[in-house]
Motif scaffolding. Sequence first.
Motif, mmCIF file in Angstrom:
data_model
loop_
_atom_site.group_PDB
_atom_site.id
_atom_site.type_symbol
_atom_site.label_atom_id
_atom_site.label_comp_id
_atom_site.label_asym_id
_atom_site.label_seq_id
_atom_site.Cartn_x
_atom_site.Cartn_y
_atom_site.Cartn_z
ATOM 1 N N ARG A 161 -12.720 -39.175 -21.405
ATOM 2 C CA ARG A 161 -12.098 -37.839 -21.488
ATOM 3 C C ARG A 161 -12.012 -37.378 -22.945
ATOM 4 N NH1 ARG A 161 -8.959 -35.301 -17.767
ATOM 5 N NH2 ARG A 161 -9.173 -36.107 -15.664
ATOM 6 N N GLU A 162 -11.695 -38.323 -23.833
ATOM 7 C CA GLU A 162 -11.579 -37.995 -25.244
ATOM 8 C C GLU A 162 -12.922 -37.508 -25.820
ATOM 9 O OE1 GLU A 162 -10.507 -41.071 -24.039
ATOM 10 O OE2 GLU A 162 -8.471 -40.314 -23.770
ATOM 11 N N GLU A 163 -14.002 -38.094 -25.345
ATOM 12 C CA GLU A 163 -15.331 -37.721 -25.840
ATOM 13 C C GLU A 163 -15.783 -36.348 -25.330
ATOM 14 O OE1 GLU A 163 -17.778 -41.799 -26.407
ATOM 15 O OE2 GLU A 163 -17.147 -41.367 -24.352
#
Length: 125
Positions: free
Chosen positions: A121-123
Motif C-alpha cells: 500500500r505504501e508503494e
Amino acid sequence: RSSTAVKEPFRLIFKGHPLTGQDTLESAGLASGDVVDVLQQGIPGWTRLCHADHISQETSGGFLLWDVPPAEVPALAAQATRLRIQQRNAPEMAVESRPNCYPIENLRRGQPIGFGLGPSREEIQ
C-alpha cells in the motif's frame, strides 16, 4: 502400428489426467474422436506439472493443461526445492528458481506462482 516412433518412457494424458493400467477405453472415459496426449518423460530430475500450447485454451478452456491433477501439486512441491519453466521442445530456453524461494513456496501452499507479491500500500500511495 503407427509409423511414428515414441521413445520410452512416455505417459498418456486425457483431459489433464494420466491414463494408467489396462482398462477399456470406455472405463477411462474415452470416446471415438477424443484426443490423448502422448508425453515423453522430461528432463531427468524434473516433473512436468503442466504445459500450454497454441490450442490449449481452445481445447480445454484454460491456458494451462495439467499433466498431474492440480490437487497433487502441493505434495509434489513439498518434496522439491526449485521449479523450472522452459520453452516447449527447447530445454535450453529455461529459467529455474533459487532453492526454497517464493515460486516453490507458492506451489507448496497450492497458490499460483507470484501469489501475494506486488507493491505494498505504501508503494502505491
